[in-house]
Design an enzyme around this catalytic site. Structure first.
Site, PDB file in Angstrom:
ATOM      1  CG  HIS A   1      -2.246   0.677   0.956  1.00  0.00           C
ATOM      2  ND1 HIS A   1      -2.581   1.224  -0.264  1.00  0.00           N
ATOM      3  CD2 HIS A   1      -3.336   0.888   1.763  1.00  0.00           C
ATOM      4  CE1 HIS A   1      -3.786   1.749  -0.203  1.00  0.00           C
ATOM      5  NE2 HIS A   1      -4.270   1.547   1.011  1.00  0.00           N
TER       6      HIS A   1
ATOM      7  CG  ASP B   1      -4.227   3.593  -6.133  1.00  0.00           C
ATOM      8  OD1 ASP B   1      -5.071   2.891  -6.697  1.00  0.00           O
ATOM      9  OD2 ASP B   1      -3.445   4.356  -6.755  1.00  0.00           O
TER      10      ASP B   1
END
Length: 467
Positions: A437, A441
Site C-alpha cells: 500500500h 492504491d
C-alpha cells in the site's frame, strides 16, 4: 631378530611380496600399501552470498572410489539444493559431516586419497595419514556412464551395498526406481514377501441355534471401569531452523515491514473449465499435463502489461520504484522441504502451452528437492494456488522485494443467476490479492483484478492481446 625387523621395514616401504626364513620357520605375507596423498576437498563458494549449507544426502561412503565429476553429496542452502561433484580421481577416506549437519563454505567436506604421481593436488590441500592396507577398503566401482536415479534411490542402493550399474531401470529413460532396488534384493536373497493375513470370517448363528444362557445362580455382573492415571512418556524436541524454512523466516520477517492492502473477488470459471477439458487431450499428446495454472499465469501477465506498477519493486529507502521488464511469475509450492516459490521466466513472451511445459518441469524438480538457484530467484509477481489443498479466501503475504501477490481458492460448483434471473450451475473460484500500500492504491489493485477476471471468465478474449 634385528635383521628380520629391518627386512620387514624395507619390504613395507616397497610394498612387495616377501618370503623369508627364520630358524626353519617360513613366514610369508602379501600386502599392498597405499602411497597416495590425502586431499581435503573443501566446500566451494556456491554464490548468492551463501556461507553455510545443510548436508542432505551422501552419495559415497568411506572407501568408495570416485572419478572427476562423480556426485559426492547433495547440500541445501536457504535458497536451493546443490549437488557437489568430485574434482579428483581417488578413494574417499573421510566424511567430515553427517546427514543434516551444517557444512561451511571453505571448510573440508571429504578427504580423498589421490595418486601422488599425478600431482593434481596443491601442497596446502595434502594432509598426512598413516598407510592403510588395500583389504581394509570398502570398494564400490562407479561407472563412467550417467545413471538416472533420485537421491532416495541412491541412498537405498548405498545402504545395501548395491552398484547402480548392475540394476536395470524400469522408469522413464531407464531411470532406476525404488521397486527396481527391492526386486534386485529379492532376487539376490531369494526372499518372498509373505501374504497379508486374512481376517477370519465368523459365520452368523442360525436361527435354530440358540445362544447358551448364563447360569441363573450367578448374578449378572456389570464391569465397572477402573480409572487409572495415563502415563505419557513423550518429550519436547528442539530442532534448528535450516534450509528453506530458514529462508522463509528471513523473508516473512522482512514482509512485516510492508503495509498490506487486501482485495478479494470471485471468478466464474465455467467457460474456462470447458476450454481446458477440450485442450487436455491435445496437451497430453504432447506429453504435458495441462492444469488451470497456466491460464491464471498468462492472464496475470496480460494484466501486468496494463498495470506495470504491480510488477515493480521499491528500494529499502522508499525513494525509487523499479519497473521490471520481465514478468517472472512465481508459483508457491508445498513440498517436503517446506514452502518454495520457483518462478516461470518471461511469461510475457510465452504461450499458455509454454507455461504448462515449464510448470511441469518446476513441479518435478520441486518434488525431488532439486530446484536450482536460478529457478528460485528473480521473481517479480507471485500466485499461490492454495485452493489445491482447500479453502476459499486467504490473506497472502507479499514476498519482498515484490509488491503484489494473489491467492487462489478452490473451484466449487455453486448456484448462480444468469442475466434472465435463472439459476444455473457455475464453477466459482475466489481470489485474494495483497498489495504494497506504499505504492499501490486500492483502485489500481481492483482494476487489475477486474481485467484478470475478464480474461478468465471469457478465455477467448485473451486471444486479442496475446503476442
Amino acid at each position: 631378530m634385528a635383521a628380520v625387523t629391518a627386512l620387514w621395514s624395507s619390504c613395507r616401504a616397497a610394498g612387495r611380496l616377501f618370503v623369508f626364513h627364520v630358524k626353519h620357520a617360513v613366514f610369508s605375507s602379501r600386502f599392498q600399501v597405499s602411497c597416495g596423498q590425502i586431499v581435503q576437498f573443501k566446500l566451494s563458494d556456491i554464490g548468492e552470498g551463501i556461507t553455510e549449507v545443510t548436508v542432505k544426502e551422501w552419495y559415497v561412503k568411506e572407501g568408495d572410489s570416485v572419478s572427476q565429476f562423480d556426485s559426492i553429496c547433495e547440500v541445501q542452502s536457504d535458497k536451493a539444493s546443490v549437488t557437489i561433484t568430485s574434482r579428483y580421481d581417488g578413494i574417499i577416506r573421510k566424511l567430515h559431516y553427517s546427514i543434516d549437519d551444517i557444512a561451511f563454505v571453505g571448510k573440508p567436506l571429504v578427504d580423498i586419497e589421490i595418486d601422488a604421481s599425478k600431482g593434481v593436488a596443491s601442497e596446502e590441500d595434502v594432509v598426512e595419514t598413516p598407510p592403510m592396507s588395500h583389504e581394509e577398503h570398502t570398494h564400490q566401482e562407479i561407472k563412467g556412464h550417467k545413471t538416472l536415479a533420485t537421491p532416495a534411490v541412491r541412498r537405498l542402493a548405498m545402504e545395501n551395498n548395491i552398484k547402480l550399474s548392475e540394476i536395470v531401470g524400469t522408469g522413464k529413460d531407464n531411470r532406476i526406481l525404488k521397486e527396481d532396488i527391492l526386486n534386485y534384493l529379492a532376487k539376490q536373497t531369494g526372499a518372498i514377501l509373505p501374504p497379508s493375513p486374512k481376517a477370519e470370517i465368523v459365520p452368523p448363528l442360525r436361527k435354530t441355534e440358540a445362544v447358551p444362557a448364563a447360569p441363573k445362580d450367578k448374578a449378572r455382573k456389570i464391569p465397572v471401569p477402573v480409572s487409572r492415571p495415563i502415563a505419557f512418556s513423550g518429550k519436547d524436541r528442539t530442532e534448528p531452523v535450516t534450509g528453506f524454512q530458514k529462508a522463509m523466516v528471513k523473508t516473512m520477517s522482512a514482509a512485516l515491514k510492508i503495509p498490506h492492502f487486501g482485495y478479494s473477488d470471485e471468478i466464474d470459471l465455467t467457460q474456462l473449465v470447458r476450454l481446458r477439458e477440450e485442450l487436455k487431450p491435445v496437451a497430453e499428446m504432447r506429453g504435458v499435463k495441462l492444469s488451470f495454472m497456466p491460464f491464471f499465469i498468462k492472464a496475470a501477465s496480460l494484466g501486468l502489461l496494463q498495470y506495470p506498477i504491480l510488477n515493480s519493486s521499491l528500494d529499502e529507502n522508499c525513494q525509487n520504484v523499479t519497473y521490471k521488464a520481465s514478468h517472472n511469475i512465481g508459483v508457491a509450492m508445498d513440498t517436503e522441504q517446506g514452502l518454495i516459490v520457483p518462478n516461470v521466466k518471461n511469461v510475457q513472451v510465452c504461450s499458455v502451452f509454454d507455461i504448462a511445459v515449464e510448470l511441469n518441469r518446476l513441479q518435478s524438480l520441486g518434488s525431488a528437492g532439486q530446484l536450482g538457484t536460478s529457478d528460485l530467484t528473480g521473481g517479480t509477481f507471485t500466485l499461490s494456488n492454495i485452493g489445491t489443498i482447500g479453502g476459499t479466501y486467504a490473506k497472502p503475504v507479499i514476498l519482498p522485494p515484490e509488491v503484489a501477490i494473489g491467492a487462489l481458492g478452490k473451484i466449487q460448483a455453486l448456484p448462480r443467476f444468469n442475466d434472465k434471473g435463472e439459476v444455473f450451475k457455475a464453477q466459482i473460484m475466489n481470489v485474494s490479492w495483497s498489495a504494497d500500500h506504499r505504492i499501490i492504491d486500492g483502485a489500481t489493485m481492483a482494476r487489475f483484478s477486474n481485467l484478470w477476471k475478464s480474461y478468465l471468465e471469457n478465455p477467448a478474449s485473451m486471444l486479442l492481446d496475446l503476442k
